[in-house]
Design a protein around this motif. Structure first.
Motif, PDB file in Angstrom:
ATOM      1  N   THR A  72      -1.567   1.695   5.242  1.00 48.34           N
ATOM      2  CA  THR A  72      -2.057   2.272   3.998  1.00 48.34           C
ATOM      3  C   THR A  72      -3.558   2.510   4.104  1.00 48.34           C
ATOM      4  OG1 THR A  72      -2.356   0.056   3.065  1.00 48.34           O
ATOM      5  CG2 THR A  72      -0.306   1.202   2.513  1.00 48.34           C
ATOM      6  N   LYS A  75      -8.638   3.399  -1.271  1.00 48.51           N
ATOM      7  CA  LYS A  75      -8.809   4.526  -2.184  1.00 48.51           C
ATOM      8  C   LYS A  75     -10.068   5.329  -1.883  1.00 48.51           C
ATOM      9  CE  LYS A  75      -6.108   2.698  -6.027  1.00 48.51           C
ATOM     10  NZ  LYS A  75      -5.049   3.704  -5.856  1.00 48.51           N
ATOM     11  N   GLU A 101      -1.461   3.697  -1.913  1.00 47.77           N
ATOM     12  CA  GLU A 101      -0.705   2.732  -2.708  1.00 47.77           C
ATOM     13  C   GLU A 101       0.444   2.188  -1.859  1.00 47.77           C
ATOM     14  OE1 GLU A 101      -1.296   1.571  -5.623  1.00 47.77           O
ATOM     15  OE2 GLU A 101      -2.781   2.971  -6.470  1.00 47.77           O
ATOM     16  N   SER A 103       3.093   0.799  -2.861  1.00 39.60           N
ATOM     17  CA  SER A 103       4.377   1.161  -3.460  1.00 39.60           C
ATOM     18  C   SER A 103       4.860   2.516  -2.952  1.00 39.60           C
ATOM     19  CB  SER A 103       4.277   1.160  -4.981  1.00 39.60           C
ATOM     20  OG  SER A 103       3.273   2.069  -5.420  1.00 39.60           O
ATOM     21  N   TYR A 146       6.673  -4.673  -3.571  1.00 35.78           N
ATOM     22  CA  TYR A 146       6.615  -3.781  -4.726  1.00 35.78           C
ATOM     23  C   TYR A 146       7.980  -3.201  -5.098  1.00 35.78           C
ATOM     24  CZ  TYR A 146       1.587  -4.112  -4.200  1.00 35.78           C
ATOM     25  OH  TYR A 146       0.299  -4.596  -4.123  1.00 35.78           O
TER      26      TYR A 146
END
Length: 301
Positions: A72, A75, A101, A103, A146
């Protein structure tokens, strides 16, 4: 496993692992200094991160570097897959970057693409002169936290292939925040790790990444001391995310003050003295890796 390493069943054995090596140059600087000060015993590198090459070039065999599996982005900082031979449509957004994210990663990731990318990260680290000591997961992306969709089975087969232990604590089964379905999944994965000869630890401790810094350094120190005092027998990883504050770090995370607090904490003479006075035994992931390799005579590619 604790007795196989030469300790008593009642001993408290600790790995102090600095996550996120390679995320910024100031993080690298902090972690290198902590090794020199004997403030940590292990670290794990984010191979796709911007300062990973800088970290690899500075690392030594004494540093005990694992692979912080990174699937991942942050941000404010986007990462691309290491493997360039395949188009990873399931791992990346429309711009070719990892999702920011977890998820979204869980929902979209293809198992084969995860395997290919993680192996590319392992092999890249090796090509840069790192002898990996273990695997762990950046942001818990492979743990199914998640959407109840984990990737541990894929990872454990790579752990077997490369003869590496994995940072999953067995006492995760006692954690009150997980559902019965999640605990059942972890129970199955722990059983698989045992079948494959992949060594796991007993517990994890340490300040959370988002810990409140309202009470400043002394508040964080009080919490860390409490956790050290409450360590249970077995092998525990105390996880830390240290760094020196820099403009690069400020751009990366709003928790930059926490990162420097952690850097200072593990260098604090009071913390070091407490570990000594509590008769806590310090080891690194290298000892566990070597035990795994010696126990099962796995071929290391």
């Amino acid at each position: 496993m604790i007795q196989e390493l030469g300790f008593c069943p009642t001993d408290r054995v600790v790995i102090i692992n600095a996550d996120d090596l390679g995320v910024t140059r100031s993080t690298n600087q902090a972690i290198m200094q902590m090794f020199k000060n004997n403030a940590i015993t292990s670290t794990s590198i984010m191979v796709p991160a911007d300062a990973a090459l800088d970290a690899a070039l500075q690392s030594t065999k004494e540093m005990n570097v694992g692979i912080h599996i990174t699937l991942t982005s942050h941000k404010s900082r986007f990462y691309k897959p290491i493997n360039k031979l395949n188009k990873f449509s399931s791992l990346t957004n429309e711009h070719g970057y990892f999702y920011d994210e977890v998820s979204n990663f869980e929902k979209n990731a293809d198992l084969d693409e995860v395997r290919i990318e993680v192996e590319a990260q392992i092999q890249t680290a090796i090509s840069l002169g790192i002898e990996p000591t273990h695997l762990d997961s950046h942001a818990g992306s492979i743990l199914g936290l998640y959407n109840n969709r984990d990737f541990l089975e894929v990872i454990f087969y790579l752990c077997q292939k490369y003869a590496l232990p994995f940072c999953l604590p067995i006492r995760i089964l006692e954690h009150p925040s997980f559902s019965s379905e999640q605990k059942q999944m972890f129970r199955q994965r722990i059983h698989l790790a045992n079948q494959l000869g992949v060594r796991l630890i007993d517990d994890i401790a340490g300040l959370t990444y988002h810990f409140s810094s309202e009470e400043g350094y002394e508040g964080a120190k009080k919490e860390l001391i409490k956790q050290i005092n409450n360590l249970k027998p077995g092998i525990t990883q105390i996880t830390t995310h240290p760094s020196i504050v820099s403009d690069e770090l400020k751009e990366l995370t709003k928790y930059y003050e926490n990162r420097e607090i952690e850097y200072q904490l593990y260098n604090d003479p009071d913390v070091k003295e407490l570990i000594k006075n509590q008769n806590i035994k310090l080891i690194s992931w290298k000892e566990i890796r070597d035990l795994q390799r010696n126990s099962f005579s796995l071929k290391y590619y």
